[in-house]
Design a protein around this motif. Structure first.
Motif, mmCIF file in Angstrom:
data_model
loop_
_atom_site.group_PDB
_atom_site.id
_atom_site.type_symbol
_atom_site.label_atom_id
_atom_site.label_comp_id
_atom_site.label_asym_id
_atom_site.label_seq_id
_atom_site.Cartn_x
_atom_site.Cartn_y
_atom_site.Cartn_z
ATOM 1 N N HIS A 152 0.840 -1.188 0.000
ATOM 2 C CA HIS A 152 0.000 0.000 0.000
ATOM 3 C C HIS A 152 0.880 1.244 0.000
ATOM 4 O O HIS A 152 1.970 1.252 0.583
ATOM 5 C CB HIS A 152 -0.942 0.014 1.198
ATOM 6 C CG HIS A 152 -2.053 -0.981 1.085
ATOM 7 N ND1 HIS A 152 -1.929 -2.284 1.544
ATOM 8 C CD2 HIS A 152 -3.294 -0.880 0.550
ATOM 9 C CE1 HIS A 152 -3.057 -2.937 1.296
ATOM 10 N NE2 HIS A 152 -3.894 -2.113 0.697
ATOM 11 N N ILE A 153 0.377 2.263 -0.642
ATOM 12 C CA ILE A 153 1.056 3.552 -0.682
ATOM 13 C C ILE A 153 0.233 4.492 0.183
ATOM 14 O O ILE A 153 -0.929 4.786 -0.123
ATOM 15 C CB ILE A 153 1.193 4.084 -2.122
ATOM 16 C CG1 ILE A 153 2.213 3.233 -2.902
ATOM 17 C CG2 ILE A 153 1.654 5.537 -2.108
ATOM 18 C CD1 ILE A 153 1.788 1.857 -3.280
ATOM 19 N N ILE A 154 0.819 4.912 1.289
ATOM 20 C CA ILE A 154 0.116 5.718 2.290
ATOM 21 C C ILE A 154 0.686 7.131 2.250
ATOM 22 O O ILE A 154 1.891 7.326 2.391
ATOM 23 C CB ILE A 154 0.274 5.100 3.689
ATOM 24 C CG1 ILE A 154 -0.301 3.675 3.691
ATOM 25 C CG2 ILE A 154 -0.424 5.961 4.741
ATOM 26 C CD1 ILE A 154 0.002 2.886 4.954
ATOM 27 N N CYS A 155 -0.186 8.089 2.049
ATOM 28 C CA CYS A 155 0.243 9.475 1.892
ATOM 29 C C CYS A 155 -0.442 10.336 2.946
ATOM 30 O O CYS A 155 -1.660 10.269 3.117
ATOM 31 C CB CYS A 155 -0.104 9.973 0.489
ATOM 32 S SG CYS A 155 0.324 11.700 0.187
ATOM 33 N N LEU A 156 0.338 11.138 3.647
ATOM 34 C CA LEU A 156 -0.203 12.078 4.626
ATOM 35 C C LEU A 156 -0.144 13.484 4.043
ATOM 36 O O LEU A 156 0.931 13.973 3.667
ATOM 37 C CB LEU A 156 0.603 12.014 5.928
ATOM 38 C CG LEU A 156 0.197 12.986 7.044
ATOM 39 C CD1 LEU A 156 -1.260 12.762 7.465
ATOM 40 C CD2 LEU A 156 1.125 12.830 8.252
ATOM 41 N N ALA A 157 -1.294 14.119 3.940
ATOM 42 C CA ALA A 157 -1.395 15.454 3.339
ATOM 43 C C ALA A 157 -2.273 16.336 4.212
ATOM 44 O O ALA A 157 -3.145 15.843 4.937
ATOM 45 C CB ALA A 157 -1.980 15.355 1.930
ATOM 46 N N GLY A 158 -2.067 17.641 4.127
ATOM 47 C CA GLY A 158 -2.835 18.576 4.933
ATOM 48 C C GLY A 158 -3.730 19.466 4.089
ATOM 49 O O GLY A 158 -3.891 19.268 2.881
ATOM 50 N N ASP A 159 -4.295 20.478 4.730
ATOM 51 C CA ASP A 159 -5.200 21.381 4.027
ATOM 52 C C ASP A 159 -4.516 22.066 2.855
ATOM 53 O O ASP A 159 -5.129 22.279 1.801
ATOM 54 C CB ASP A 159 -5.735 22.447 5.000
ATOM 55 C CG ASP A 159 -6.714 21.860 6.008
ATOM 56 O OD1 ASP A 159 -7.840 21.518 5.599
ATOM 57 O OD2 ASP A 159 -6.359 21.746 7.186
ATOM 58 N N GLY A 160 -3.237 22.426 3.020
ATOM 59 C CA GLY A 160 -2.515 23.068 1.930
ATOM 60 C C GLY A 160 -2.411 22.171 0.713
ATOM 61 O O GLY A 160 -2.601 22.617 -0.428
ATOM 62 N N CYS A 161 -2.098 20.897 0.942
ATOM 63 C CA CYS A 161 -2.034 19.947 -0.174
ATOM 64 C C CYS A 161 -3.390 19.808 -0.847
ATOM 65 O O CYS A 161 -3.475 19.710 -2.078
ATOM 66 C CB CYS A 161 -1.566 18.585 0.333
ATOM 67 S SG CYS A 161 0.131 18.527 0.928
ATOM 68 N N MET A 162 -4.446 19.784 -0.045
ATOM 69 C CA MET A 162 -5.790 19.625 -0.604
ATOM 70 C C MET A 162 -6.185 20.817 -1.468
ATOM 71 O O MET A 162 -6.928 20.673 -2.445
ATOM 72 C CB MET A 162 -6.819 19.469 0.527
ATOM 73 C CG MET A 162 -6.693 18.210 1.366
ATOM 74 S SD MET A 162 -7.002 16.692 0.435
ATOM 75 C CE MET A 162 -5.315 16.166 0.208
#
Length: 433
Positions: A152-162
């Motif tokens: 699995h490829i797990i990515c952590l992103a925040g509001d800025g990325c969104m």
């Protein structure tokens, strides 16, 4: 193995302490995400992620990609705790020139860093590319009894990325192509750098991603049991849909003077370092990690190594039964090409009346025949750019062996995805627009 809440809660607070100390010492950096997402990282690195600290580039690993790369101390702290070659001296050298712990993660600098991230949204596009490459590799090399690529490829992103457009392009692509090996963790802390997120966004992000074709769950990101339950559900789903976990967190948790506010995003909370250490039940010693935490991760590492050895046994059996495929995989990883590769490219006279895109197409075809892991794609312009690999078939949700990717009119997404395909390590990506 059941979730050890006591040990992982202790580790989460000690990881927070490492972030506070490193940012305070360097007088720069971003504390908000490392403090707010400590429980998420504890579940990943301390329980659920399939990885091997002794072999960071193990081809059978899960990938963890920190798209919000400004929160790099989250990554460095947990790599240190997990037993990667990221020492406490490296942590002390955070953001220093030539250190192994730069302000934003860099692929070639730090063991355990999967992608160079920092420009918001790019890491999410890279994660989509890694997911594409993992699907391609599984289609080419896996057999019913040998699941070489099962990850699995797990990515952590925040509001800025969104908010970045590149992430919208990449995620629309992921939904359309059914990348169910992709798990996006959205750190929904309702804060951006200048102000609360409500000043610039009012959409329902979960519904947007459902429209892209994602399965969406929403949890308290600081409830480790709830987060693990959501993560396991996301990993178990094999339904042609990428997965999104909206993890609601308190940015800057542990520093009450700034927690939950825009001030928590950067280094503003570092001036409260000593008081924060008391709030987190940490001793006066800086860069402190308890023996209990070291013992927990040493034990967990042994379990990870047993998992790795089981995979390695299966991998050796696959190599023995499929030596030609094994050689192809070795050559792809080592980036080997025929010694006479350039001789295959046609020569054009200096006065040739031929468009460069046509000449490029004529050069591409023999290169593609000699390099079976060369991938090509176009942002809806194959007819103009002429970079379609003849006989290479199209990549689709039903055909992961295809060598031609239709990116649609998503140029920025295409480039980020191609970089991700390259980061995976098996394929060479090319594209045109």
């Amino acid at each position: 193995m059941s979730l050890d809440i006591t040990s992982l809660s202790r580790a989460a607070n000690e990881a927070r302490g490492l972030a506070i100390d490193a940012v305070h010492a360097s007088k720069s950096g971003h504390l908000g995400l490392p403090l707010g997402c400590a429980e998420i990282a504890a579940v990943l690195y301390g329980h659920e992620l399939k990885h091997n600290p002794d072999e960071p580039r193990w081809i059978g690993r899960d990938y963890f990609i920190l798209s919000a790369g400004h929160g790099s101390m989250l990554l460095y702290a947990w790599l240190n705790l997990s037993g990667y070659d990221v020492t406490m001296d490296d942590i002390r050298a955070f953001r220093q020139l030539h250190s192994k712990t730069p302000g934003h993660p860099e692929y070639f600098e730090t063991p355990g860093v999967e992608c160079t991230t920092g420009p918001l949204g790019q890491g999410l596009g890279n994660a989509v590319g890694v997911a594409v490459a993992a699907k391609m590799a599984a289609a080419r090399f896996n057999t019913p009894e040998h699941q070489i690529f099962d990850q699995h490829i797990i990515c952590l992103a925040g509001d800025g990325c969104m908010q970045e457009g590149v992430s919208a392009e990449a995620c629309a692509f992921a939904g359309h192509f059914g990348l169910d090996n992709l798990i996006l963790i959205y750190d929904a802390n309702a804060v951006t750098l200048d102000a609360m997120a409500a000043a610039t966004q009012s959409e329902d992000t979960g519904k947007r991603f459902q429209a892209y074709g994602f399965d969406v769950q929403k949890v308290d990101g600081q409830d480790m049991v709830a987060f693990l339950r959501a993560l396991k559900k996301a990993k178990a789903r094999d339904n042609g849909k990428p997965q999104m976990i909206i993890a609601q967190t308190l940015i800057g948790k542990g520093i009450p003077e700034v927690a939950g506010t825009a001030k928590a995003h950067g280094e503003a909370g570092a001036k409260f370092a000593d008081e924060a250490r008391k709030n987190l039940a940490l001793p006066e010693e800086h860069y402190f990690v308890s023996q209990e935490t070291r013992d927990y991760f040493a034990k967990h590492k042994k379990a990870l190594l047993r998992q790795y050895k089981r995979w390695e046994k299966m991998y050796r059996d696959w190599r023995a039964k499929h030596p030609d495929q094994a050689q192809l995989l070795d050559d792809a990883i080592d980036k080997k090409v025929p010694a006479d590769l350039l001789s295959k490219v046609p020569a054009f006279p200096a006065d040739a009346k031929i468009a460069t895109r046509k000449a490029g197409s004529e050069a591409l075809q023999p290169l593609a025949r000699e390099m079976p892991f060369l991938i090509s794609g176009s942002a809806d312009l194959h007819g103009s750019t002429l970079n379609y690999i003849e006989g290479g078939e199209d990549f689709s949700r039903d055909n992961h062996k295809g060598r031609n990717i239709h990116f649609g009119i998503r140029e920025h997404g295409m480039c980020a995805i191609m970089n991700g395909i390259g980061y995976h390590g098996v394929f060479r990506a090319s594209g045109a627009t």
